[in-house]
Structure formats: structure tokens, C-alpha cells
Design a protein around this motif. Structure first.
Motif, PDB file in Angstrom:
ATOM      1  N   HIS A  59       0.940  -1.289  -0.036  1.00 26.02           N
ATOM      2  CA  HIS A  59       0.012   0.140   0.027  1.00 26.02           C
ATOM      3  C   HIS A  59       0.872   1.373  -0.318  1.00 26.02           C
ATOM      4  O   HIS A  59       2.037   1.057   0.089  1.00 26.02           O
ATOM      5  CB  HIS A  59      -0.989   0.066   1.229  1.00 26.02           C
ATOM      6  CG  HIS A  59      -0.305  -0.024   2.452  1.00 26.02           C
ATOM      7  ND1 HIS A  59       0.638  -0.743   3.132  1.00 26.02           N
ATOM      8  CD2 HIS A  59      -0.394   1.008   3.643  1.00 26.02           C
ATOM      9  CE1 HIS A  59       1.035  -0.677   4.121  1.00 26.02           C
ATOM     10  NE2 HIS A  59       0.249   0.357   4.556  1.00 26.02           N
ATOM     11  N   LEU A  60       0.287   2.456  -0.303  1.00 20.41           N
ATOM     12  CA  LEU A  60       1.162   3.471  -0.393  1.00 20.41           C
ATOM     13  C   LEU A  60       1.407   4.645   0.718  1.00 20.41           C
ATOM     14  O   LEU A  60       1.395   5.730   0.673  1.00 20.41           O
ATOM     15  CB  LEU A  60       0.377   4.249  -1.543  1.00 20.41           C
ATOM     16  CG  LEU A  60       0.279   3.545  -2.733  1.00 20.41           C
ATOM     17  CD1 LEU A  60      -0.340   4.335  -4.060  1.00 20.41           C
ATOM     18  CD2 LEU A  60       1.788   3.124  -3.340  1.00 20.41           C
ATOM     19  N   HIS A  61       1.465   3.882   1.835  1.00 14.47           N
ATOM     20  CA  HIS A  61       1.624   4.639   3.239  1.00 14.47           C
ATOM     21  C   HIS A  61       3.246   4.869   3.263  1.00 14.47           C
ATOM     22  O   HIS A  61       3.975   3.946   2.915  1.00 14.47           O
ATOM     23  CB  HIS A  61       1.263   4.080   4.570  1.00 14.47           C
ATOM     24  CG  HIS A  61      -0.175   4.305   4.789  1.00 14.47           C
ATOM     25  ND1 HIS A  61      -1.090   3.625   5.654  1.00 14.47           N
ATOM     26  CD2 HIS A  61      -1.019   5.343   4.465  1.00 14.47           C
ATOM     27  CE1 HIS A  61      -2.152   4.060   5.619  1.00 14.47           C
ATOM     28  NE2 HIS A  61      -2.185   5.128   5.127  1.00 14.47           N
ATOM     29  N   SER A 135      -6.608   1.597   6.258  1.00 13.35           N
ATOM     30  CA  SER A 135      -7.417   3.146   5.715  1.00 13.35           C
ATOM     31  C   SER A 135      -7.119   3.421   4.637  1.00 13.35           C
ATOM     32  O   SER A 135      -7.747   4.307   3.976  1.00 13.35           O
ATOM     33  CB  SER A 135      -6.567   3.965   6.892  1.00 13.35           C
ATOM     34  OG  SER A 135      -5.222   4.072   6.664  1.00 13.35           O
ATOM     35  N   VAL A 136      -6.253   2.792   3.672  1.00 12.11           N
ATOM     36  CA  VAL A 136      -6.129   3.000   2.271  1.00 12.11           C
ATOM     37  C   VAL A 136      -6.018   1.502   1.551  1.00 12.11           C
ATOM     38  O   VAL A 136      -5.652   0.614   2.320  1.00 12.11           O
ATOM     39  CB  VAL A 136      -4.828   3.734   1.901  1.00 12.11           C
ATOM     40  CG1 VAL A 136      -4.892   5.032   2.474  1.00 12.11           C
ATOM     41  CG2 VAL A 136      -3.557   2.954   2.322  1.00 12.11           C
ATOM     42  N   SER A 137      -6.079   1.494   0.413  1.00 13.52           N
ATOM     43  CA  SER A 137      -6.288   0.264  -0.620  1.00 13.52           C
ATOM     44  C   SER A 137      -4.866  -0.537  -0.088  1.00 13.52           C
ATOM     45  O   SER A 137      -3.655  -0.029  -0.192  1.00 13.52           O
ATOM     46  CB  SER A 137      -6.071   0.600  -2.017  1.00 13.52           C
ATOM     47  OG  SER A 137      -6.063  -0.500  -2.631  1.00 13.52           O
ATOM     48  N   CYS A 138      -4.900  -1.758   0.229  1.00 11.83           N
ATOM     49  CA  CYS A 138      -3.983  -2.549   0.822  1.00 11.83           C
ATOM     50  C   CYS A 138      -3.950  -4.005   0.471  1.00 11.83           C
ATOM     51  O   CYS A 138      -5.027  -4.566   0.528  1.00 11.83           O
ATOM     52  CB  CYS A 138      -3.596  -2.309   2.404  1.00 11.83           C
ATOM     53  SG  CYS A 138      -2.109  -3.177   3.125  1.00 11.83           S
ATOM     54  N   TYR A 139      -3.062  -4.690   0.053  1.00  9.95           N
ATOM     55  CA  TYR A 139      -3.147  -6.045  -0.403  1.00  9.95           C
ATOM     56  C   TYR A 139      -1.952  -6.871   0.598  1.00  9.95           C
ATOM     57  O   TYR A 139      -0.737  -6.513   0.698  1.00  9.95           O
ATOM     58  CB  TYR A 139      -2.626  -6.249  -1.706  1.00  9.95           C
ATOM     59  CG  TYR A 139      -3.858  -5.635  -2.743  1.00  9.95           C
ATOM     60  CD1 TYR A 139      -4.727  -6.406  -3.067  1.00  9.95           C
ATOM     61  CD2 TYR A 139      -3.790  -4.592  -3.431  1.00  9.95           C
ATOM     62  CE1 TYR A 139      -5.541  -6.168  -4.032  1.00  9.95           C
ATOM     63  CE2 TYR A 139      -4.687  -3.979  -3.995  1.00  9.95           C
ATOM     64  CZ  TYR A 139      -5.603  -4.986  -4.210  1.00  9.95           C
ATOM     65  OH  TYR A 139      -6.552  -4.583  -5.342  1.00  9.95           O
TER      66      TYR A 139
END
Ligand SMILES: [Zn+2]
Length: 334
Positions: A59-61, A135-139
């Protein structure tokens, strides 16, 4: 396959530590899972950045991607030095869109979105994905080796959810986030799992080894271990810089996971057969009868009986290949 923990903290590291980053290697294949701050420096203790086949971002954190913005300089330098000729494939969820856009660096990174139910293949390595609760799109990512029982599952960042147990079912190693303790959940913190939940997940999924990661930098590791080990015994804390072999030799022979295909007395013949089976995607173990239980890569002395073992599921295919080899080998002459 082997997994190297480059950084295991989140959302920021302690002194001298690093955030999420895990190197997965199998034969000549090298994948980086997440690329948080401090990871690029650690990576170079093991491989050169230009050797990477791909980077996969769960994800993009920032604690999972921030060194990507530095990795791009290392890849650019490798192009200039003639050590790399292709852009580095970089897979990530496409949301949040502005963060995904920031990764774009044409000619350096080949940024591609991770899609639900998509499988990525790098030689014998296959990656599949499961969307997590964050909290965000995550895989979450599952890595398997063609024809082998070796499986690594990495949770990414997530709250506990039951589907994750199905996804991680029987994994050789489950690298599971455990940012919280139970008391954090009771304080209504969200977006992460507690160590206890990670233990429950390990038990439900029947994994062989559970490694807790994404640890808070200011918390005693013992607190995590105490919670998780109440639920699941085979648990440990991720250790930065440690290499975790995902070795089929550690699979349970007594359970009959492996079967003897044939016994060779000539080590060269055994090695040729091993190579041929591996080329067909079958995992092979060579075992010397005299050294009970010992597993050898190749180095066995002459005249020792060398058992050639293959996973039970691949026995039929292996027999057919062996038969083909016997039929095609030239007649032995005096
Ligand atoms: Zn994180």
C-alpha cells in the motif's frame, strides 16, 4: 526460497532501525516487498539494487514506500553504469491516486497497478493478492514456488479479518503485522492487528512459522510475544537483517510429504536428474542414506546411495520424466 527482513517497524523506526521492507529470493530471482525508510541501505548488505526483478508495494503509506523515492536514484545510476537496461517493475495499489502518480518515473520504474484476483509471475515465483482492511487500499501477498510446497504470506497492513486465514492456509511462513496489543484494540484503535490476533490467525491458518512484524519502535518486543504465544506456539518477532530460509527440507517427512523417486549411486547422475526435475518445476531433495535425515544439495561422496525425493503431489509427473530419461539415455556399452 528465502526471506530477509530488512526493516520491521511502523509507522517509524527506532534509532538504527528501518520500516517495512522484505527481500524474497529464489534461485536468481529477487523481489522486494515494500520499501519503507531505511530499506535501501539495508538491501545493499545483501544484493545490489539493480539486481531486483521487481518491487511490490502492499500500500502507499510512507512507512512502506518512502525509500522508493531514493531507490530511483540507485536504478538511474545503474543505467548510467550499464548495469541495468530495463526499467524496474513496480507494483502497487492504484489508490490513493496522487500517491500512485508520485511513484511514476518513466524509464526508471515501470509502475503497474495490483489488481484483485491477479497473479504475477516471476520465473518460478507466483504472487497472488488479497485486499486487506486498512485505511487505504492495501493487499496481502502470497508467494509460492511452482511445483514446491514453499509458501510465504505477508499480511501487509490490516485489521484482522477471517478471509486472511484462508489466504494464509498452510503457509511455510506467515509474516504478519502486529502493530497493536489487545489493549490498543480495547482503546478502539483501528487499521492494525494485535499480536494476539496474529497468533489466532497463525493457528487458524495452520502455518508452520509465524513472524510478527510492523512493530512499534517504542514497545518491548516481549509484550508482543507474550500475547501471540498464548494463541500459537511457533511464533517469533521479526529480526532486522535476519534471513529466514523457506526450506522444503524443513517439511515434515514423517507425514509423508516427500516420496523417494529413485536411488542413485552415481552423484553426477543424481545431480543431472535433480536439474532435469527442477527444470520441469519440481522441487527435489537429495538425501544420503548413510547420514540419516541429512539433506544434501549435491556433495555426497562416491558410492553412497543417494535418495532422490520429490513432493508426493509431483510423484507421478516425476516418474514420467524419469522414465523418459531412461528411455532416451544411450545404451551402456562395455
Ligand atoms: Zn504501515
Amino acid at each position: 526460497m528465502k526471506l530477509t527482513v530488512l526493516g520491521c517497524y511502523g509507522p517509524y523506526p527506532p534509532a538504527g532501525g528501518a520500516c517495512s521492507g522484505y527481500l524474497v529470493e529464489f534461485e536468481e530471482w529477487k523481489l522486494l516487498l515494500d520499501c519503507g525508510n531505511g530499506v535501501l541501505s539495508r538491501l545493499q548488505h545483501f544484493i545490489e539494487p539493480h539486481q531486483l526483478d521487481a518491487v511490490v508495494l502492499t500500500h502507499l503509506h510512507s512507512d512502506h514506500i518512502s525509500d522508493c523515492f531514493i531507490l530511483r536514484y540507485a536504478i538511474k545510476a545503474a543505467f548510467k553504469q550499464g548495469r541495468r537496461t530495463r526499467p524496474l517493475p513496480l507494483f502497487a495499489p492504484s489508490r490513493p491516486a496522487e500517491d500512485y502518480e508520485r511513484l511514476t518515473d518513466p524509464g526508471i520504474f515501470q509502475v503497474q497497478p495490483i489488481r484483485d484476483a491477479e497473479t504475477l509471475t516471476f520465473g518460478p515465483l507466483q504472487l497472488s493478492f488479497l485486499r486487506t482492511v486498512h485505511s487505504v487500499s492495501c493487499y496481502a501477498v502470497k508467494i509460492t514456488v511452482a511445483g514446491s510446497p514453499q509458501t510465504v504470506v505477508y499480511s501487509g497492513d490490516t485489521e484482522y479479518f477471517p478471509d486472511l486465514a484462508d489466504f494464509a492456509r498452510g503457509a511455510s511462513l506467515l509474516l504478519c503485522e502486529a502493530n497493536f496489543l489487545q489493549r490498543d484494540l480495547l482503546a478502539e484503535q483501528i487499521n492494525h492487528m494485535s499480536a494476539r490476533q496474529a497468533g489466532i490467525l497463525g493457528k487458524q491458518a495452520g502455518v508452520k512459522r509465524l513472524v510478527l512484524t510492523h512493530l512499534l519502535p517504542y514497545r518491548e518486543g516481549e509484550a508482543y510475544l507474550a500475547e501471540a504465544s498464548k494463541e500459537f506456539e511457533a511464533v517469533e518477532l521479526a529480526q532486522e537483517g535476519e534471513v529466514y530460509p523457506i526450506n522444503p527440507a524443513s517439511f515434515n517427512h514423517a507425514k509423508g510429504d516427500w516420496m523417494i523417486l529413485t536411488v542413485e549411486t552415481n552423484p553426477i547422475k543424481a545431480s543431472l536428474l535433480e536439474g532435469r526435475l527442477k527444470a520441469e518445476g519440481i522441487t527435489v531433495m537429495l538425501r544420503n542414506e548413510e547420514a540419516a535425515g541429512q539433506i544434501y544439495g549435491f556433495t555426497v561422496g562416491p558410492l553412497a546411495d543417494i535418495q532422490v525425493l520429490v513432493p508426493k503431489d509431483h510423484m507421478q509427473q516425476a516418474r514420467e520424466i524419469l522414465q523418459e530419461i531412461i528411455e532416451n539415455s544411450p545404451e551402456e556399452t562395455d
